[in-house]
Design an enzyme around this catalytic site. Structure first.
Site, mmCIF file in Angstrom:
data_model
loop_
_atom_site.group_PDB
_atom_site.id
_atom_site.type_symbol
_atom_site.label_atom_id
_atom_site.label_comp_id
_atom_site.label_asym_id
_atom_site.label_seq_id
_atom_site.Cartn_x
_atom_site.Cartn_y
_atom_site.Cartn_z
ATOM 1 N N GLY A 202 0.785 -1.249 0.000
ATOM 2 C CA GLY A 202 0.000 0.000 0.000
ATOM 3 C C GLY A 202 0.801 1.275 0.000
ATOM 4 O O GLY A 202 1.630 1.521 -0.878
ATOM 5 N N GLY A 203 0.517 2.075 1.006
ATOM 6 C CA GLY A 203 1.121 3.401 1.103
ATOM 7 C C GLY A 203 2.639 3.410 1.106
ATOM 8 O O GLY A 203 3.249 4.439 0.845
ATOM 9 N N LYS A 210 0.093 8.015 -0.637
ATOM 10 C CA LYS A 210 0.438 8.831 0.526
ATOM 11 C C LYS A 210 1.754 9.586 0.321
ATOM 12 O O LYS A 210 1.893 10.734 0.726
ATOM 13 C CB LYS A 210 0.511 7.972 1.792
ATOM 14 C CG LYS A 210 -0.831 7.289 2.141
ATOM 15 C CD LYS A 210 -1.901 8.315 2.279
ATOM 16 C CE LYS A 210 -3.328 7.828 2.345
ATOM 17 N NZ LYS A 210 -3.742 6.761 3.167
ATOM 18 N N ALA A 253 -8.527 4.046 8.410
ATOM 19 C CA ALA A 253 -9.449 3.021 8.921
ATOM 20 C C ALA A 253 -10.481 3.569 9.899
ATOM 21 O O ALA A 253 -10.866 2.919 10.856
ATOM 22 C CB ALA A 253 -8.674 1.856 9.536
ATOM 23 N N CYS A 254 -10.950 4.802 9.652
ATOM 24 C CA CYS A 254 -11.995 5.398 10.501
ATOM 25 C C CYS A 254 -13.258 5.747 9.728
ATOM 26 O O CYS A 254 -14.117 6.456 10.234
ATOM 27 C CB CYS A 254 -11.460 6.636 11.210
ATOM 28 S SG CYS A 254 -10.269 6.218 12.495
ATOM 29 N N LYS A 256 -13.629 6.688 6.010
ATOM 30 C CA LYS A 256 -13.706 7.543 4.819
ATOM 31 C C LYS A 256 -14.369 6.822 3.646
ATOM 32 O O LYS A 256 -15.301 7.342 3.042
ATOM 33 C CB LYS A 256 -12.306 8.012 4.383
ATOM 34 C CG LYS A 256 -11.742 9.119 5.250
ATOM 35 C CD LYS A 256 -10.433 9.660 4.725
ATOM 36 C CE LYS A 256 -9.367 8.601 4.628
ATOM 37 N NZ LYS A 256 -9.053 7.933 5.895
ATOM 38 N N THR A 257 -13.875 5.613 3.319
ATOM 39 C CA THR A 257 -14.411 4.908 2.160
ATOM 40 C C THR A 257 -15.908 4.668 2.341
ATOM 41 O O THR A 257 -16.698 4.871 1.413
ATOM 42 C CB THR A 257 -13.659 3.572 1.953
ATOM 43 O OG1 THR A 257 -12.274 3.873 1.801
ATOM 44 C CG2 THR A 257 -14.158 2.834 0.729
ATOM 45 N N ASN A 369 -5.898 -5.239 8.331
ATOM 46 C CA ASN A 369 -5.625 -4.230 7.306
ATOM 47 C C ASN A 369 -5.647 -4.853 5.901
ATOM 48 O O ASN A 369 -4.997 -4.360 4.989
ATOM 49 C CB ASN A 369 -4.275 -3.552 7.577
ATOM 50 C CG ASN A 369 -4.094 -2.276 6.761
ATOM 51 O OD1 ASN A 369 -5.038 -1.505 6.566
ATOM 52 N ND2 ASN A 369 -2.885 -2.045 6.266
ATOM 53 N N GLY A 496 -25.022 3.927 6.497
ATOM 54 C CA GLY A 496 -26.054 4.648 5.759
ATOM 55 C C GLY A 496 -26.786 5.684 6.607
ATOM 56 O O GLY A 496 -27.297 6.690 6.093
HETATM 57 P P1 GTP Z 1 -8.117 4.237 5.044
HETATM 58 O O1 GTP Z 1 -8.304 3.575 3.727
HETATM 59 O O2 GTP Z 1 -7.158 3.510 5.933
HETATM 60 O O3 GTP Z 1 -7.732 5.669 4.928
HETATM 61 O O4 GTP Z 1 -9.497 4.065 5.869
HETATM 62 P P2 GTP Z 1 -10.942 4.727 5.758
HETATM 63 O O5 GTP Z 1 -10.975 5.976 6.570
HETATM 64 O O6 GTP Z 1 -11.368 4.825 4.346
HETATM 65 O O7 GTP Z 1 -11.859 3.683 6.552
HETATM 66 P P3 GTP Z 1 -13.044 2.713 6.046
HETATM 67 O O8 GTP Z 1 -14.214 3.446 5.477
HETATM 68 O O9 GTP Z 1 -12.451 1.675 5.197
HETATM 69 O O10 GTP Z 1 -13.519 2.084 7.428
HETATM 70 C C1 GTP Z 1 -12.649 1.424 8.298
HETATM 71 C C2 GTP Z 1 -13.409 0.635 9.320
HETATM 72 O O11 GTP Z 1 -14.335 1.465 10.016
HETATM 73 C C3 GTP Z 1 -14.205 -0.516 8.709
HETATM 74 O O12 GTP Z 1 -14.022 -1.670 9.489
HETATM 75 C C4 GTP Z 1 -15.628 -0.030 8.773
HETATM 76 O O13 GTP Z 1 -16.535 -1.090 8.886
HETATM 77 C C5 GTP Z 1 -15.640 0.899 10.000
HETATM 78 N N1 GTP Z 1 -16.634 1.988 9.839
HETATM 79 C C6 GTP Z 1 -16.786 2.807 8.785
HETATM 80 N N2 GTP Z 1 -17.839 3.648 8.950
HETATM 81 C C7 GTP Z 1 -18.366 3.359 10.150
HETATM 82 C C8 GTP Z 1 -19.476 3.872 10.903
HETATM 83 O O14 GTP Z 1 -20.194 4.779 10.488
HETATM 84 N N3 GTP Z 1 -19.697 3.294 12.126
HETATM 85 C C9 GTP Z 1 -18.914 2.296 12.610
HETATM 86 N N4 GTP Z 1 -19.197 1.807 13.811
HETATM 87 N N5 GTP Z 1 -17.873 1.773 11.934
HETATM 88 C C10 GTP Z 1 -17.597 2.296 10.732
HETATM 89 C C1 SPV Z 2 -4.286 4.682 4.985
HETATM 90 O O1 SPV Z 2 -3.603 4.022 5.781
HETATM 91 O O2 SPV Z 2 -4.760 5.818 5.268
HETATM 92 C C2 SPV Z 2 -4.595 4.107 3.662
HETATM 93 C C3 SPV Z 2 -3.912 2.873 3.270
HETATM 94 O O3 SPV Z 2 -5.365 4.679 2.919
HETATM 95 S S1 SPV Z 2 -2.320 3.138 2.632
HETATM 96 O O4 SPV Z 2 -2.394 3.273 1.188
HETATM 97 O O5 SPV Z 2 -1.514 1.943 2.988
HETATM 98 O O6 SPV Z 2 -1.743 4.347 3.203
HETATM 99 MN MN MN Z 3 -6.124 6.632 3.900
#
Ligand code: GTP
Ligand code: SPV
Ligand code: MN
Length: 587
Positions: A202-203, A210, A253-254, A256-257, A369, A496
């Site tokens: 990844g990053g 990144k 992982a908080c 965004k996606t 991850n 949602g």
């Molecule tokens: P990076 O790609 O690392 O930058 O992560 P990201 O911020 O895009 O996070 P992503 O949307 O992939 O979510 C990461 C984790 O958070 C997953 O396990 C999701 O299931 C959880 N998650 C996302 N949205 C919510 C939400 O609204 N509530 C809860 N409880 N968990 C959530």
């Molecule tokens: C993050 O960690 O915020 C990601 C995954 O989006 S990586 O491309 O590994 O940085």
């Molecule tokens: Mn990211």
């Protein structure tokens, strides 16, 4: 005569000594050939680089297993090499550029012997965008080469575009021995150069992401007056058919996606997706803030993704429009030859985990991850504005963190300056996206702590300056999907249902909506928040909106320590905001 690009490639080849040099054209034919090489010829830790998944249910999809010591970004081995340490700031590891260069040249010497060096010319951003940048990465990893086709606008006319110019961003990548003791991700912001060795993940390895689009680009932004941010971009269309665009930063992982692709639960609202990780934001000639997504694909967290949490992503994964889709470090349902991860469904009967061992339900099948790599062009909710070179006008900026207590579901900052303050004190409980202990509170300003390519004190100052350049600066909000109750359960259903929060944010952004003032900003009133059909009690909603400044003692101490780290570079405007927060606490 050789162009600067050709000369540079010659130099790198001279150093790394590959057996072959392959200039990528970005075509589907080429990608199919590269995948074939990854299936038939090359291995990593005993596994083929790619294994084909079920042709019917997951067409054009491949499983990849990384080295077990190489499963996330390694922040401790990541360096930003400015001429002096002060410029890198306390938020970055720093090494003298000369020393760093010498170290990397030593590692690279002969590292591609017997291998193919892939030369990847690519654009970050639409080629016609005034904000886009031309880049070239070399790699000796066929996984990285295939991933870059998904994640960026690879090949095409980029070489022509660069022509005889020497103004392209350079990335050198080799997987080396995948030895953590010989692993470095080095950034040279003044040269627009990234050198990465010893990781394929990844990053650490997809250098357009990144390394360039955040660490190097944030520094370019400082010099040129714009912002490179760890933000999603999404459009929200309400019952009146008007579309507003927001940008939102949440730490790795908080969520965004998930937010960028959410399926709204309330009638009359639809969303469109523009980006799920990175936004470049410029003040346009009209004084309005515009955002583009420099990327072209998603590198999303697999674990937890399901038809329930993120149906649009599940559809994207099956859309099969743009070749190929990759799954890294997920589990495998061996009966069906399909990927499987925790949260997707009930565990199938026969699963092997991300390391190829029989899954017994005790250890996780998918690495926390584990990720999929899929083109944004596969996404049904893709905004037609994605290809607009100008970008989209931003009506609200959202920051957020993973906080089990203290922070309400949503609040609105009092001003741009106060919003920058809220962003600067952002804290989040750590996740598996980077190699460190998970679940510990760390300050992660604007979700940029691991990605700001210069001193964060100067970065805060830059945010304040950009605010002054705008005619109508967007309002700044803060969200927290992760507040827990006494039993440690999330109080907010999230996913949602987050549309309800977005609805309130948009109402506030246009000067409407009901709010109650608190010492940290305005929160919704329960009667001003759309609760129709929501399965959360009024009293829980009150708890979710609650701000009790009397509980902020520890937090205030921790913010003080956080600010102290930046010393004299801390803008006085933010120190003043901090002082007013302390006063509220002491009242
Ligand atoms: P990076 O790609 O690392 O930058 O992560 P990201 O911020 O895009 O996070 P992503 O949307 O992939 O979510 C990461 C984790 O958070 C997953 O396990 C999701 O299931 C959880 N998650 C996302 N949205 C919510 C939400 O609204 N509530 C809860 N409880 N968990 C959530
Ligand atoms: C993050 O960690 O915020 C990601 C995954 O989006 S990586 O491309 O590994 O940085
Ligand atoms: Mn990211």
């Amino acid at each position: 005569m050789a162009t600067p690009l050709e000369k540079w490639i010659e130099e790198i080849a001279e150093l790394t000594k590959p057996e072959k040099i392959h200039w990528c054209d970005g075509s589907e034919k080429e990608a199919r050939e590269l995948v074939k090489i990854g299936i038939e010829k090359e291995k990593l830790n005993g596994n083929p680089i790619f294994s084909e998944l079920n042709k019917t249910t997951y067409p054009d999809s491949y499983l990849h297993r990384s080295h077990p010591n190489d499963v996330a970004r390694t922040e401790n081995l990541t360096f930003v090499c400015h001429p002096n340490k002060e410029m890198a700031g306390p938020n970055n590891n720093w090494m003298d550029p000369k020393e760093a260069k010498a170290k990397m040249l030593g590692l690279y010497a002969g590292c591609m012997k017997g291998k193919t060096m892939y030369v990847m010319p690519y654009m970050m951003g639409h080629p016609d965008s005034p904000y886009a940048k031309a880049c070239v990465q070399v790699t000796d990893s066929v996984y990285v080469a295939v991933s870059m086709r998904i994640m960026t606008r690879l090949g095409g006319k980029v070489v022509e575009k660069i022509g005889s110019s020497d103004k392209f961003v350079k990335g050198v990548h080799s997987v080396g021995e995948l030895d953590p003791n010989r692993r470095y991700i080095m950034h040279f912001p003044d040269e627009g150069l990234v050198m990465s060795y010893g990781s394929g993940y990844g990053g650490n390895a997809l250098l357009g992401k990144k390394c360039f689009s955040l660490r190097i680009a944030s520094y370019l932004g400082l010099k040129e007056g714009w912002l490179a941010e760890h933000m999603i971009i999404m459009g929200i269309t309400g019952p009146d058919k008007k579309t507003f665009y927001v940008a939102a930063a949440l730490p790795s992982a908080c969520g965004k996606t998930n937010l960028a692709m959410m399926q709204p639960t309330i009638p009359g609202y639809t969303i469109t997706t523009l980006g799920d990780d990175i936004a470049w934001m410029n003040v346009g000639p009209d004084g309005q803030l515009y955002a583009i997504n420099p990327e072209y694909g998603f590198f999303g967290v697999a674990s937890g993704t399901s038809m329930k949490t993120n149906p649009n992503m599940m559809k994207t994964l099956h859309a099969n429009k743009f070749y190929p889709t990759l799954y890294t470090n997920v589990g495998l349902d061996t009966d069906k030859n399909e990927p499987w991860w925790e949260g997707m469904s009930e565990a199938p009967k026969n699963v092997i985990d991300w390391q190829g061992k029989k899954y017994d339900g005790k250890e996780k099948a998918a690495h926390a991850n584990s990720r999929f790599t899929v083109s944004i062009r596969n996404c049904e909710t893709l905004s037609p504005e994605e290809e607009n070179p100008k970008g989209v006008p931003i009506s609200a900026i959202i920051f957020g963190g993973r906080r089990s207590s203290l922070l309400p579901l949503v609040y609105e900052s009092k001003s741009w300056q106060h919003g920058v303050f809220s962003g600067s004190i952002m804290g989040s409980e750590t996740t598996a996206a980077a190699a460190h202990a998970a679940g510990v509170l760390r300050r992660d300003p604007m979700a940029m702590l691991p990605f700001c390519g210069y001193n964060m004190g100067d970065y805060f100052f830059h945010w304040l300056e950009v605010g002054k350049k705008m005619k109508n600066a967007p309002k700044i909000f803060f969200v927290n999907w992760f507040r827990t109750n006494e039993e440690g359960k999330f109080m907010w259903p999230g996913f949602g249902e987050n549309i309800r929060v977005m609805k309130w944010i948009l109402e506030r952004a246009i000067g409407k909506g009901k709010a109650k003032e608190t010492p940290i900003g305005s929160v919704p009133t329960v009667d001003g928040f759309d609760m129709t059909g929501l399965d959360v009690s009024k009293s829980d909603m009150e708890k979710l909106f609650r701000v009790n400044i009397k509980e902020w003692g520890e937090e205030i101490k921790s913010i003080e320590e956080h600010y102290k780290k930046f010393g004299a570079t801390m803008p006085k405007e933010l120190l003043a905001e901090y002082e007013s927060l302390v006063k509220e606490y002491e009242k």
